[in-house]
Scaffold this active site. Structure first.
Site, PDB file in Angstrom:
ATOM      1  N   GLY A   9      11.915 -14.401 -13.019  1.00 39.67           N
ATOM      2  CA  GLY A   9      11.845 -13.208 -12.197  1.00 39.67           C
ATOM      3  C   GLY A   9      12.949 -13.238 -11.162  1.00 39.67           C
ATOM      4  CB  ALA A  11      11.893 -16.169  -6.952  1.00 42.98           C
ATOM      5  CD  GLN A  43       4.465   1.666 -10.728  1.00 41.83           C
ATOM      6  OE1 GLN A  43       3.994   2.213  -9.728  1.00 41.83           O
ATOM      7  NE2 GLN A  43       3.885   1.705 -11.905  1.00 41.83           N
ATOM      8  N   GLY A  44       7.462  -0.589  -6.664  1.00 46.21           N
ATOM      9  CA  GLY A  44       7.892  -0.498  -5.276  1.00 46.21           C
ATOM     10  C   GLY A  44       9.294  -1.046  -5.114  1.00 46.21           C
ATOM     11  N   GLY A  45       9.815  -0.964  -3.912  1.00 49.05           N
ATOM     12  CA  GLY A  45      11.209  -1.300  -3.703  1.00 49.05           C
ATOM     13  C   GLY A  45      11.425  -2.610  -2.978  1.00 49.05           C
ATOM     14  CD  GLU A 110       6.703   0.964  -0.779  1.00 50.25           C
ATOM     15  OE1 GLU A 110       6.055  -0.102  -0.786  1.00 50.25           O
ATOM     16  OE2 GLU A 110       7.540   1.246  -1.647  1.00 50.25           O
ATOM     17  CG  HIS A 224      -1.474  -2.049  -5.661  1.00 50.79           C
ATOM     18  ND1 HIS A 224      -1.779  -0.702  -5.672  1.00 50.79           N
ATOM     19  CD2 HIS A 224      -0.170  -2.134  -5.290  1.00 50.79           C
ATOM     20  CE1 HIS A 224      -0.709  -0.018  -5.321  1.00 50.79           C
ATOM     21  NE2 HIS A 224       0.281  -0.856  -5.085  1.00 50.79           N
ATOM     22  NE  ARG A 268       0.743  -2.914  -1.190  1.00 51.93           N
ATOM     23  CZ  ARG A 268       1.619  -3.397  -2.066  1.00 51.93           C
ATOM     24  NH1 ARG A 268       1.470  -4.620  -2.542  1.00 51.93           N
ATOM     25  NH2 ARG A 268       2.638  -2.654  -2.454  1.00 51.93           N
ATOM     26  CG  HIS A 328      -0.373  -6.112  -6.584  1.00 53.05           C
ATOM     27  ND1 HIS A 328       0.226  -5.703  -7.758  1.00 53.05           N
ATOM     28  CD2 HIS A 328       0.545  -5.872  -5.595  1.00 53.05           C
ATOM     29  CE1 HIS A 328       1.441  -5.243  -7.500  1.00 53.05           C
ATOM     30  NE2 HIS A 328       1.666  -5.345  -6.204  1.00 53.05           N
ATOM     31  CD  GLU A 352       2.412 -13.337  -7.150  1.00 55.52           C
ATOM     32  OE1 GLU A 352       1.203 -13.034  -7.057  1.00 55.52           O
ATOM     33  OE2 GLU A 352       3.178 -12.802  -7.977  1.00 55.52           O
ATOM     34  NE  ARG A 363       3.174  -8.536  -1.863  1.00 56.64           N
ATOM     35  CZ  ARG A 363       3.593  -7.356  -2.304  1.00 56.64           C
ATOM     36  NH1 ARG A 363       4.712  -6.821  -1.813  1.00 56.64           N
ATOM     37  NH2 ARG A 363       2.918  -6.702  -3.226  1.00 56.64           N
ATOM     38  CB  SER A 368       6.743  -9.417  -3.275  1.00 60.46           C
ATOM     39  OG  SER A 368       6.839  -8.120  -3.818  1.00 60.46           O
ATOM     40  CG  LEU A 369      10.797  -6.852  -5.715  1.00 58.10           C
ATOM     41  CD1 LEU A 369      11.264  -5.432  -5.998  1.00 58.10           C
ATOM     42  CD2 LEU A 369      10.938  -7.713  -6.961  1.00 58.10           C
TER      43      LEU A 369
END
Length: 504
Positions: A9, A11, A43-45, A110, A224, A268, A328, A352, A363, A368-369
């Site tokens: 991924g 990371a 999907q998120g940024g 967000e 999520h 969240r 999630h 993660e 989080r 995370s990205l």
């Protein structure tokens, strides 16, 4: 230096590219194919693109607030300080982030962010764009890639991790290494409902536990809030609510304001519990209403969601979508310092699978990205540095170690484990329920995995992590962030996890 990176991924790919560019010999190992995992599903940024009035200080404050005060300020500072360089690097490697009409980068907002600072690519395909660009960059190098190779265990020698044991299509394989970087993701497959792919069985965390690495915060599992039910479930990005979609009960009321003044843009964990609570009260799913955004906006801003929902028979421009929470993201994991170093010399963990301290108890969306890119690069930069002695370490097993009474356990299968964790170790937890679940988990065994049986190895990992997660949840006797206790009587809090691994 000979480096093995397990996981592909954001990371793992970032770590591998940086390690290769620093002159190390790198092998990337992945259980599926290159670029599989959670990253292409994101999907998120990527948070960290700052506009007027915004900056790293505000981003850090939002991160710490969302983390319910348990985020490590030093780790958060590393995240936001390095963020701009990592985003620029992604652009240089070919990620085409979305632009506004004036040609500038388009920034979205967000939940729990006080500013619009999130970059997206392809509307709602940010992770896929990043994975594709990083995989293409890696393929242009001499890095060796071994696909369809599952991590079975770490290979320690003389107090240092010296390689990995793998299960491949050809059988067991061992790889020697001067350093191992685990980027194996989380363990969403512990739960009956999850946004994670089937391979998210906690292999790296489990292997690190068996080797004696310290872990922490496994009780902090983020659910999520908005997932479209079905097989498989399909995530409806946080960004949909950031653009103005709202949550409604069966009477059309925006019920989340009962739980938090920010409503749909609350953290969240708050939104997820509000949805679960309301659905239980009314006996039917709640709905995500994006109809005010209009068909053209939905198709342009969220092309993937638009396509999938329509394929499943929903016109979300005309009708609200039923939603439910799902497991999630794991905030805890193998304890690391600010360069991915663990309590085991030679072992780095990023993404993660790591407990960097960035996320605390919850989080912040789209961190995370960024975390994967920032700490993947930091781990690679530390490969040639001497391994510093830890000032403080934690035991390798988290939380309390109770001895539950004997229980009548059903026959083990993965679905039974997932239902048990969903019911007793999910969104809402109680001491008796956690004790019951721990007793059942400890009554289950999977035996010695056959040499070629990936699924049995995965089940062994899931059982180990289920035990550790339930013990951690039992030890934290008060609600905080994503960990929510419904025990009828309040009990004194135990101390929050300190930054356990401190290295010079």
């Amino acid at each position: 230096m000979n480096v093995v990176v397990v996981g592909s991924g954001i990371a793992g790919l970032t770590a591998a590219l940086h390690a290769h560019e620093a002159g190390h010999t790198v092998t990337v190992v992945t259980k599926g194919t290159l670029g599989d995992g959670c990253t292409p599903l994101a999907q998120g940024g990527v948070a960290g693109s700052y506009g007027p009035g915004d900056g790293p200080v505000a981003h850090a404050a939002d991160t710490i607030t969302a983390g319910a005060g348990l985020a490590d300020p030093d780790a958060v500072d590393a995240l936001v300080s390095d963020g701009a360089a990592r985003i620029a690097e992604l652009v240089a490697r070919g990620v085409s982030f979305d632009h506004a009409e004036d040609g500038s980068l388009a920034r979205g907002r967000e939940a729990a962010h006080t500013h619009a600072r999130i970059l997206h690519a392809g509307g709602d395909a940010t992770g896929a764009a990043i994975a594709a660009a990083l995989c293409a960059a890696l393929r242009r190098t001499s890095v060796l890639v071994r696909e369809h190779a599952m991590l079975v265990d770490l290979r320690p020698h003389a107090g240092r991790v010296r390689g990995v044991a793998l299960l491949t299509a050809e059988g067991p394989v061992e790889l020697d290494a001067d350093a191992v970087i685990l980027a194996t993701g989380g363990a969403g497959q512990l739960y009956a409902h999850t946004t994670n792919p089937e391979g998210a069985t906690g292999d790296g965390i489990a292997a690190a536990l068996r080797a004696g690495a310290a872990v922490a915060d496994l009780e902090f599992v983020q659910f999520h809030p908005t997932v479209l039910p079905g097989i498989p479930v399909f995530l409806l990005s946080e960004a949909v609510r950031g653009e103005g979609a709202v949550l409604r009960d069966r009477d059309g009321r925006r019920f989340v304001f009962d739980s938090h003044p920010d409503g749909e843009l609350a953290p969240r964990d708050v939104v997820a519990r509000a949805i679960a609570r309301q659905a239980a009260v009314q006996g039917t799913p709640v709905h995500l209403d994006a109809t005010e955004l209009g068909a053209d906006t939905l198709a342009r801003r969220f092309p993937t969601i638009d396509r999938v929902t329509r394929t499943r028979g929903h016109d979300w421009s005309r009708e609200p979508l039923p939603v439910t929470p799902a497991a999630h993201y794991l905030m805890g994991g193998v304890i690391t310092d600010l360069h991915g170093r663990t309590t085991l010399p030679g072992l780095f963990v990023v993404g993660e699978a790591a407990r960097t301290g960035v996320h605390g108890a919850n989080r912040l969306a789209s961190n995370s990205l960024l975390e994967g890119a920032v700490f993947g690069a930091r781990a690679a930069a530390a490969l040639s540095e001497p391994w510093p002695p830890p000032h403080r370490t934690a035991p390798s097993a988290p939380g309390a170690n109770p001895h539950p009474h004997d229980v009548s356990a059903p026959a083990f299968d993965r679905a039974a484990l997932q239902r048990l964790l969903w019911d007793e170790g999910g969104l809402r937890r109680t001491g008796p329920g956690l004790q019951r679940a721990l007793g059942i988990v400890r009554a289950w065994t999977v035996g010695t995995p056959p040499a070629h049986d990936v699924r049995t190895h995965e089940d062994r990992n899931l059982l180990l992590l289920a035990d550790a997660t339930l013990r951690a949840a039992l030890a934290r006797t008060v609600s905080v962030g994503a960990h929510h206790r419904d025990d009828p009587a309040p009990v004194p809090p135990i101390p929050a996890h300190p930054p356990i691994l401190e290295t010079a």
